[in-house]
Design an enzyme around this catalytic site. Structure first.
Site, PDB file in Angstrom:
ATOM      1  N   LYS A 278      -6.850   3.381  -3.931  1.00  0.00           N
ATOM      2  CA  LYS A 278      -7.226   3.574  -2.335  1.00  0.00           C
ATOM      3  C   LYS A 278      -6.996   4.928  -2.085  1.00  0.00           C
ATOM      4  O   LYS A 278      -6.233   6.252  -2.192  1.00  0.00           O
ATOM      5  CB  LYS A 278      -6.041   2.800  -1.194  1.00  0.00           C
ATOM      6  CG  LYS A 278      -6.196   2.757  -0.039  1.00  0.00           C
ATOM      7  CD  LYS A 278      -5.161   1.647   0.610  1.00  0.00           C
ATOM      8  CE  LYS A 278      -5.386   2.378   2.215  1.00  0.00           C
ATOM      9  NZ  LYS A 278      -3.905   0.990   2.888  1.00  0.00           N
TER      10      LYS A 278
ATOM     11  N   LYS B 199     -10.060   0.559  -2.628  1.00  0.00           N
ATOM     12  CA  LYS B 199     -10.312   0.424  -1.945  1.00  0.00           C
ATOM     13  C   LYS B 199     -10.186   1.640  -1.084  1.00  0.00           C
ATOM     14  O   LYS B 199      -9.688   2.657  -1.042  1.00  0.00           O
ATOM     15  CB  LYS B 199      -8.772   0.038  -0.809  1.00  0.00           C
ATOM     16  CG  LYS B 199      -8.374  -0.249   0.571  1.00  0.00           C
ATOM     17  CD  LYS B 199      -7.184  -0.896   0.704  1.00  0.00           C
ATOM     18  CE  LYS B 199      -6.666  -0.946   2.186  1.00  0.00           C
ATOM     19  NZ  LYS B 199      -5.863  -1.754   2.928  1.00  0.00           N
TER      20      LYS B 199
ATOM     21  N   ASP C  38       0.591  -0.999   0.048  1.00  0.00           N
ATOM     22  CA  ASP C  38      -0.201  -0.239  -0.066  1.00  0.00           C
ATOM     23  C   ASP C  38       1.520   0.854   0.371  1.00  0.00           C
ATOM     24  O   ASP C  38       1.635   1.386   1.185  1.00  0.00           O
ATOM     25  CB  ASP C  38      -0.527   0.247   1.555  1.00  0.00           C
ATOM     26  CG  ASP C  38      -1.936  -0.742   1.581  1.00  0.00           C
ATOM     27  OD1 ASP C  38      -2.040  -1.702   0.478  1.00  0.00           O
ATOM     28  OD2 ASP C  38      -3.352  -0.753   2.162  1.00  0.00           O
TER      29      ASP C  38
END
Lengths: 477, 309, 322
Positions: free
Chosen positions: C222, C258, C159
């Site tokens: 995300k 996300k 991430d």
């Protein structure tokens, strides 16, 4: 193909509303039978179930109701504005208290989704009474003279597409200005107006100030023609509006008309596409398209037409048609078999005239009156589906090349109620909005309503404005 | 008889005013206009004044076409500009005050003093409406505080082509009182002049033509009201009709015809005594031929909710 | 979880020229359709009024559990804390073995090895933040080293955060190149690109960042780190969902979404799933393509599951604290 995430039924409870097996006319503060004893049935369009049997007003009943309104006019108009306002505030509050009940009732009687009655109709109804309640003691500041006077008895005829909201648009300003009213709801949707009569009782409104006459066109015609009516307000079809205009010609009756439309929703190539698609969908499929200001003509710039249409079809595939009481229903039932027949006939004409028909993939219930969201592409200004008000979930798609062409096509109709314009370019919004011949222009949005915002048409969409400061003018001299 | 009296004066040929031009009636018809019965002085009563053109249905149609053509430019002009043009009309009228005083005296049978007062009031009425052009939107419009993140503005717009049945009695002041408010807001007008007193209206056209009023913004027809007005009332490209100069029966007939395309209708005064043109005109005639357009636009936010900047 | 192929570094051939220069990239990103904030938020709110009941709710709750990247990103994180979180990830509700596992456990790189050990053989993925999370304020070499350390420690998913400063300054190509470099460094690990939407501030920026991230090779886009005032919202997630939908339509490449931070209740999670369902559709209703970055959300989902199973409302003493 079955969806992975199928929403289980989520019906709103019917038990919040108690519909009596029969209802009378509401005249002079009392429920009463029709003079000739006639009745008619109000049917739930989603199921064809008979909801109640309702007294059907005739000419004699119109006489009685107008006489009651005339008697009530003196004392009502003599009340200090602040006191009249307090009655309207009471009504607004009671509507809020009973809003779930009224939403369910309206959904049953009209066929529109509970999501709309709950989130749009009822909040707007209460807000409308709140708004005009506050005007009652401030009329001298409204710009219509220092000491404006009410007109007298208002005869009001409303349609079935937003039964209680149209009632609010008619009754709230009339009462705030000191008039008394005789209101005829539509024959397919009389119930919420009769519940409103009960709200007037709860609010302690003096007898005769509001009279409700369920009935058909004959009762409406008698009301409009009644010599002791000072003001006529009508919302409905342009054809009937013209008849009314002829009927009041040569009299002193004041007239406002809110009639049909064939709104153009103009999408430019620099539009915020996702929001425009939502606006197109809301513009024509809100209330099954049974909206006078519906954006029933999509004018899309040719350079983005394919992209917008593809998005639109994908989005229409997610619309949920079915039980109007289900909280997840987006598209409810068409209000009546007559309306369904008209929509069907015009859609068939569209096909016959060579426009390409596309229907959203959805199953229609087996009972009730239903029409699947439909769009026509390859439509030109010459097609009936581009000219006539369909008043159903049918969108006609036309293309244009330049802003001037868009405006010319948008204005190329005898109607002039609403229009939409979608572009991220501010100066273009203003230029286009300036040239559109329509009473309401929604820029980068569509189908927004507010009691403070005047609403009404140009040309054959009628005259007069409802809502806002402007809405007072129709009820004052 | 003096030397001067021996001179034969030059008479004026009165014509229609359509699209900025002065045509005769396409029908070739004229009708005799005489001085008012009560017209005093040596001029004599019932004296022949002129042969006025007797406009036909086709003249009415041409006038509507000319008016429609003028709408875009005139309604698109700035309000300031329209005010200047209307003020210019007042200036030109002032310069020809003597002429109008004589014409009104003949038409209405007034004394010279009373006629002059009518002309003065008519001039002042142009000034009144000249001042309104750039204020009416502020008075008749509104910024509406809707319950949501939307900018919402209501503004008045001209309704388009307005047919005006001019008052039958007050040939100049009455005419100006109904015409000026129609064009002040950007409409174009087709005027049916007072049937028996059309000359001040036809002469007013000469002032309009020399006052920067664009051709077609005002069109003046003389003739039989009952012949011309129904054509205008039924015309599908006319947006509104002012029935001031129609009698009750004609007014009803015109209102019925007007319903065919839902024209905005301004009825004649309910008062049988007619309208007092010397009273404060108010704003009623200005707003009678306006449409209210309400525009919504999202206001949104500067950034996503709660973001730092 | 079967390993699924990661996105290529850089755009598909059909869009190759848009990243050819800073100018080309700017023109492309600024040529994307604008976002009207009021309309966007109204759409997100309208979808939030969907009423998800009974069987639909049961499906949504289980799906939401399976989509959680169970996250701890605190300075105070310890191996013990991470191990207990991993135990919970494997067996979210010890009283109900039908409860699905979560998708991943998300930790800082230095605890990735701990997580990998605790999750071995479970199928729960190890996700590690990297690239100088959360601010992203470090040299590219540092970011790449951070990434490699996480991978070396056993991370299955990375991430990363973008350089918001460069983005807001308009240096899109620089942001693109950084993502691309991390993409290459990440190898077979799935790459989630965090925009920190709260700092990008406008929805137009969020849409541009979404496309920028996808062009550079993101497997997921995300919303946020969870470390700023505004994290995932229905509206900003809707922008991401529209972007992945449109990107697949344009390129054939599917990218996941996300939302992270601020999603604490089952009710909220279900609203996000409605957004997915009605925006991107069935193909994203799977934890390979949609994740929730969350921690406390899991317990609320578990309590709601218990309520559905037993008919009674549960309480916090009947789910485990992590």
């Amino acid at each position: 193909m079955t969806k992975l995430f199928e929403y289980a039924p989520a019906p709103e409870s019917r038990s919040v509303v108690d519909i009596a097996p029969s209802y009378g006319l509401f005249i002079d503060g009392e429920f009463t039978e029709a003079a000739d004893g006639r009745v008619f049935k109000s049917v739930a369009p989603a199921t064809e179930e008979v909801l109640s049997e309702v007294a059907r007003a005739g000419e004699a009943d119109v006489d009685r109701a107008v006489a009651a309104a005339r008697r009530a006019f003196g004392p009502w108009s003599a009340l200090p504005g602040a006191e009249r306002g307090k009655y309207l505030f009471r009504i607004a509050r009671i509507i809020q208290e009973r809003s779930r009940e009224l939403a369910v009732l309206e959904t049953l009687d009209n066929g529109k989704p509970i999501r709309e009655t709950r989130d749009a109709d009822l909040p707007l109804v209460a807000a409308h009474f709140f708004y005009y309640a506050g005007w009652a003691d401030k009329l001298g500041y409204a710009g219509f003279g220092a000491d404006p006077k009410p007109l007298g008895v208002a005869g009001q005829v409303i349609p079935w597409n937003f039964p209680l909201l149209m009632l609010a648009w008619k009754i709230a300003p009339a009462l705030a200005c000191g008039n008394t009213v005789v209101l005829k709801p539509a024959e397919t949707t009389p119930l919420s107006a009769l519940f409103f009569a009960d709200i007037c009782r709860q609010a302690g409104l003096p007898a005769g100030v509001v009279n409700i006459l369920p009935g058909y066109g004959d009762a409406g015609a008698a009301l409009v023609a009644h010599p002791d009516v000072d003001k006529v307000a009508f919302t409905g079809s342009t054809a009937v509006g013209k008849e009314i205009a002829r009927a009041v010609a040569g009299t002193d009756k004041r007239l406002t008309l809110e009639l049909g439309g064939k709104g153009a929703n103009i999408v430019f190539d620099d539009a915020p596409v996702d929001q425009a698609v939502e606006g197109i969908v809301g513009g024509i499929f809100f209330n099954q398209g049974q909206v006078c200001c519906a954006g029933s003509r999509l004018l899309v710039q040719e350079s983005v037409a394919d992209e917008v249409l593809e998005s639109l079809k994908r989005r229409l595939g997610t619309l949920r048609l079915g039980d109007p009481l289900d909280k997840n229903t987006d598209i409810g039932a068409v209000n009546s078999p007559e309306q369904l027949a008209r929509i069907t006939e015009l859609a068939e004409a569209g096909e016959a005239e060579g426009a390409e028909r596309w229907t959203a993939p959805c199953e229609l219930p087996t009972s009730g009156y239903w029409f699947a969201p439909t769009l026509f592409t390859g439509v030109t200004q010459a097609h009936r589906v581009a000219r006539e008000e369909i008043f159903g979930p049918v969108l006609s798609v036309l293309t244009f090349r330049t802003p001037a062409e868009a405006v010319a096509k948008a204005n190329n109709t005898p109607y002039g109620l609403s229009a939409g314009v979608w572009t991220e370019k501010g100066s273009r919004i203003l230029a286009v909005a300036d040239r559109l011949r329509a009473g309401v222009v929604w820029a980068n949005t569509f189908n927004k309503f507010d009691p403070a915002s005047p609403f009404g048409g140009y040309k054959e969409s009628g005259f007069g404005r409802e809502g806002g400061r402007h809405g007072l003018e129709a009820y004052l001299r | 008889m003096s030397q001067a009296d021996a001179r034969l004066s030059v008479l004026k040929t009165y014509k229609l005013y359509v699209g900025g031009k002065f045509p005769r009636s396409e029908s070739g018809r004229v009708y005799e206009v005489t001085a008012a019965k009560s017209a005093g002085g040596a001029a004599g009563r019932g004296r022949w004044l002129a042969n006025a053109p007797r406009a036909s249905r086709k003249d009415a149609r041409d006038a509507v076409a000319a008016a429609r053509k003028a709408v875009a430019g005139w309604s698109g002009a700035t309000a300031y500009n329209r005010g200047q043009v209307l003020y210019r009309v007042a200036e030109m009228l002032q310069g020809r005050r003597e002429q109008y005083t004589a014409e009104v005296a003949d038409a209405e049978g007034l004394s010279k003093a009373k006629s002059a007062a009518q002309v003065d009031a008519a001039i002042d009425r142009w000034v009144w409406y000249a001042g309104w052009t750039d204020k009416v939107a502020q008075v008749a419009g509104a910024g509406n505080p809707v319950a949501g993140p939307y900018f919402n503005l209501s503004a008045p717009e001209p309704t388009g082509v307005v047919a005006v049945v001019a008052p039958q009695e007050s040939a100049l002041l009455g005419l100006v009182s109904v015409l000026a408010p129609v064009i002040a807001t950007g409409n174009a007008a087709v005027v049916v002049a007072a049937e028996e007193r059309p000359l001040p209206a036809l002469s007013l056209a000469e002032v309009l033509a020399t006052s920067d009023v664009p051709g077609g913004v005002v069109n003046v027809l003389s003739g039989r009201t009952a012949e011309i007005a129904p054509t205008l009332a039924a015309h599908q490209d006319v947006n509104a009709i002012d029935l001031t100069g129609a009698d009750a029966e004609l007014a009803r007939e015109l209102e019925v015809a007007a319903a065919d395309n839902l024209k905005r209708v301004l009825r004649p005064s309910a008062d049988p005594g007619g309208t007092d043109w010397t009273a404060d005109p108010g704003t009623g005639r200005l707003t009678a031929f306006l449409e209210t357009k309400t525009v919504w636009h999202p206001t949104g936010s500067l950034g996503v909710a709660g973001s730092a900047y | 979880m079967p390993r699924i192929p990661t996105a290529a570094a850089g755009p598909p051939a059909s869009l190759a020229d848009v990243t050819a220069s800073d100018g080309a990239l700017r023109r492309f990103l600024h040529g994307l359709p604008g976002v009207d904030p009021v309309g966007l938020e109204a759409r997100a709110a309208a979808l939030g009024t969907r009423s998800i009941k009974t069987t639909a709710k049961a499906y949504a709750l289980d799906l939401a559990v399976s989509m959680i990247d169970l996250t701890t990103l605190e300075g105070a994180d310890t191996p013990g804390k991470v191990r207990s979180l991993c135990a919970k990830a494997r067996t979210p509700d010890p009283t109900d073995r039908t409860t699905p596992q979560v998708a991943a456990v998300c930790v800082y790189p230095d605890l990735a090895a701990t997580a990998a050990g605790a999750l071995a053989g479970s199928g729960v993925q190890v996700a590690s933040v990297a690239t100088a999370f959360p601010s992203g304020r470090a040299a590219l070499e540092v970011k790449l080293a951070d990434t490699r350390a996480a991978l070396a420690a056993g991370a299955d998913e990375i991430d990363m955060v973008i350089d918001r400063g460069a983005f807001l300054a308009g240096r899109y190509l620089e942001v693109y190149e950084q993502i691309r470099a991390v993409r290459e460094a990440a190898g077979t690990a799935r790459l989630k690109v965090i925009f920190e939407t709260g700092e990008l501030s406008t929805y137009d920026n969020i849409r541009r960042a979404s496309w920028l991230g996808m062009l550079a090779g993101a497997d997921f886009i995300k919303t946020s780190t969870g470390k700023v005032g505004v994290n995932a919202t229905p509206a900003n997630t809707l922008v991401l969902l529209e972007a992945v939908r449109d990107y697949r339509a344009a390129t054939g490449v599917q990218v996941g979404v996300k939302p992270a931070g601020g999603i604490r209740t089952a009710k909220d999670a279900v609203k996000f799933l409605v957004l997915v369902n009605e925006t991107a559709g069935d193909d994203w209703l799977d934890n390979r393509w949609f994740r929730f970055g969350a921690s406390s959300l899991l317990n609320d989902l578990l309590m709601q599951r218990q309520k559905l199973r037993t008919g009674r409302y549960s309480g916090p003493d009947y789910v485990t604290v992590d």
